[in-house]
Write a protein that holds these residues in place. Structure first.
Motif, PDB file in Angstrom:
ATOM      1  N   SER A  33      -5.065  -4.254  12.893  1.00  9.08           N
ATOM      2  CA  SER A  33      -3.957  -4.648  12.072  1.00  9.08           C
ATOM      3  C   SER A  33      -4.593  -5.347  10.942  1.00  9.08           C
ATOM      4  O   SER A  33      -4.348  -4.956   9.679  1.00  9.08           O
ATOM      5  CB  SER A  33      -2.618  -5.049  12.540  1.00  9.08           C
ATOM      6  OG  SER A  33      -2.041  -4.467  13.349  1.00  9.08           O
ATOM      7  N   PRO A  34      -5.287  -6.438  10.956  1.00 12.10           N
ATOM      8  CA  PRO A  34      -5.723  -7.404   9.909  1.00 12.10           C
ATOM      9  C   PRO A  34      -6.796  -6.311   8.985  1.00 12.10           C
ATOM     10  O   PRO A  34      -7.010  -6.765   7.882  1.00 12.10           O
ATOM     11  CB  PRO A  34      -6.380  -8.617  10.328  1.00 12.10           C
ATOM     12  CG  PRO A  34      -5.655  -8.677  11.811  1.00 12.10           C
ATOM     13  CD  PRO A  34      -5.211  -7.154  12.360  1.00 12.10           C
ATOM     14  N   LEU A  35      -7.443  -5.525   9.488  1.00  8.88           N
ATOM     15  CA  LEU A  35      -8.194  -4.885   8.792  1.00  8.88           C
ATOM     16  C   LEU A  35      -7.632  -4.036   7.594  1.00  8.88           C
ATOM     17  O   LEU A  35      -8.042  -3.707   6.643  1.00  8.88           O
ATOM     18  CB  LEU A  35      -8.828  -3.641   9.507  1.00  8.88           C
ATOM     19  CG  LEU A  35      -9.579  -4.016  10.832  1.00  8.88           C
ATOM     20  CD1 LEU A  35     -10.472  -2.825  11.419  1.00  8.88           C
ATOM     21  CD2 LEU A  35     -10.863  -5.137  10.522  1.00  8.88           C
ATOM     22  N   LEU A  36      -6.327  -3.839   7.844  1.00  4.63           N
ATOM     23  CA  LEU A  36      -5.393  -3.100   6.527  1.00  4.63           C
ATOM     24  C   LEU A  36      -4.384  -4.220   6.026  1.00  4.63           C
ATOM     25  O   LEU A  36      -3.441  -3.709   5.315  1.00  4.63           O
ATOM     26  CB  LEU A  36      -4.626  -2.019   7.049  1.00  4.63           C
ATOM     27  CG  LEU A  36      -5.724  -0.541   7.096  1.00  4.63           C
ATOM     28  CD1 LEU A  36      -4.816   0.476   7.847  1.00  4.63           C
ATOM     29  CD2 LEU A  36      -6.258  -0.119   5.878  1.00  4.63           C
ATOM     30  N   PHE A  37      -4.874  -5.597   6.269  1.00  5.61           N
ATOM     31  CA  PHE A  37      -3.836  -6.621   5.928  1.00  5.61           C
ATOM     32  C   PHE A  37      -2.497  -6.560   6.340  1.00  5.61           C
ATOM     33  O   PHE A  37      -1.509  -7.048   5.588  1.00  5.61           O
ATOM     34  CB  PHE A  37      -4.084  -6.578   4.270  1.00  5.61           C
ATOM     35  CG  PHE A  37      -5.389  -6.573   3.554  1.00  5.61           C
ATOM     36  CD1 PHE A  37      -6.171  -7.768   3.937  1.00  5.61           C
ATOM     37  CD2 PHE A  37      -6.016  -5.670   3.130  1.00  5.61           C
ATOM     38  CE1 PHE A  37      -7.398  -7.787   3.364  1.00  5.61           C
ATOM     39  CE2 PHE A  37      -7.120  -5.604   2.417  1.00  5.61           C
ATOM     40  CZ  PHE A  37      -7.662  -6.475   2.544  1.00  5.61           C
ATOM     41  N   LEU A  38      -2.352  -6.090   7.530  1.00  2.00           N
ATOM     42  CA  LEU A  38      -1.012  -5.965   8.123  1.00  2.00           C
ATOM     43  C   LEU A  38      -0.954  -7.165   9.248  1.00  2.00           C
ATOM     44  O   LEU A  38      -2.057  -7.643   9.904  1.00  2.00           O
ATOM     45  CB  LEU A  38      -0.900  -4.519   9.042  1.00  2.00           C
ATOM     46  CG  LEU A  38      -1.175  -3.193   7.879  1.00  2.00           C
ATOM     47  CD1 LEU A  38      -1.103  -2.268   8.888  1.00  2.00           C
ATOM     48  CD2 LEU A  38       0.129  -3.349   7.047  1.00  2.00           C
TER      49      LEU A  38
END
Length: 253
Positions: free
Chosen positions: A149-154
């Motif tokens: 998720s953090p890879l897409l800033f989620l």
């Protein structure tokens, strides 16, 4: 779009990118609007905006210095998840029954972990593993989805079913952007547009020359042009495979 029956994926690239950013800016601006509703609360809002511009203001209102600074911060948070994502792939590689595919997948992970940059052909050689078992998006564990998720800033701090739905929607959004960009031609983008496109796809583009960014973006589009909607898990993992070790983009365990 509604009256003319135009879907998101039918828009030209620049209009699609504007709409994508607008949706995110709108969501980010809602808390600030709610805070300013009570009488005289607008004075508090100005103070909060001054001291917390990254958290409260949309990128349009950041200074050029803040834009670079905040992008570096967000990328550092994203880069911390590279190795957990790779370890998650390695853990499930033992479930691959085909010995040749299993060997290719493990070799791909080892290459990235050892500082290498895999070729597009090496990634596409294991494409089938990311459209079904064991690495299709619906087959990933909640922990694996939280790492991605953090890879897409989620945010990863949501129930598992919501994380999976958001990852699917955002990955498809990137895939539609890729298709629109291929139709336009990446050579049509300005230098700033190229850097923004690379940053969205996992690259720390502020640390690279624009020609390096263009070469990398061409490689990314070469990969994504071979993907179907059911291959979004591979697109998500390519945020690590293709960007983790690109020059000046190296993250460490």
């Amino acid at each position: 779009m509604s009256s003319d029956g135009i879907k998101f994926q039918d828009l030209p690239y620049r209009e699609m990118e504007k709409l994508r950013q607008f949706r995110r800016d709108l969501i980010k601006g809602i808390p600030l609007v709610l805070i300013s509703l009570p009488p005289f609360a607008n004075y508090l809002v100005f103070i909060l905006m001054y001291f917390f511009p990254r958290q409260l203001l949309i990128p349009h209102f950041w200074t050029p210095k803040q834009q670079v600074e905040f992008r570096q911060l967000y990328h550092s948070l994203r880069a911390r998840r590279h190795w957990p994502v790779l370890r998650g792939v390695q853990r499930v590689s033992g479930q691959v029954k085909d010995s040749q595919l299993r060997s290719r997948l493990r070799g791909l992970c080892a290459q990235v972990q050892n500082g290498g940059n895999p070729k597009v052909s090496e990634i596409l050689a294991v494409q089938s593993l990311f459209s079904g078992s064991p690495l299709g998006l619906s087959n990933l564990t909640v922990d694996q989805m939280r790492d991605i998720s953090p890879l897409l800033f989620l945010t990863p701090h949501l129930p598992g079913f919501l994380i999976g739905r958001r990852l699917t929607n955002h990955a498809l959004e990137v895939l539609h952007l890729d298709r629109a960009l291929s139709r336009l031609g990446p050579h049509q983008l300005s230098d700033s547009e190229v850097r923004q496109a690379c940053y969205l796809r996992g690259l720390n583009s502020d640390r690279l020359g624009v020609n390096q960014c263009r070469v990398w973006l061409h490689q990314w589009l070469q990969m994504s042009s071979s993907l179907k909607d059911s291959d979004v898990s591979l697109l998500l993992h390519c945020l690590v495979f293709l960007s983790a070790n690109y020059p000046d983009n190296i993250s460490h365990p």
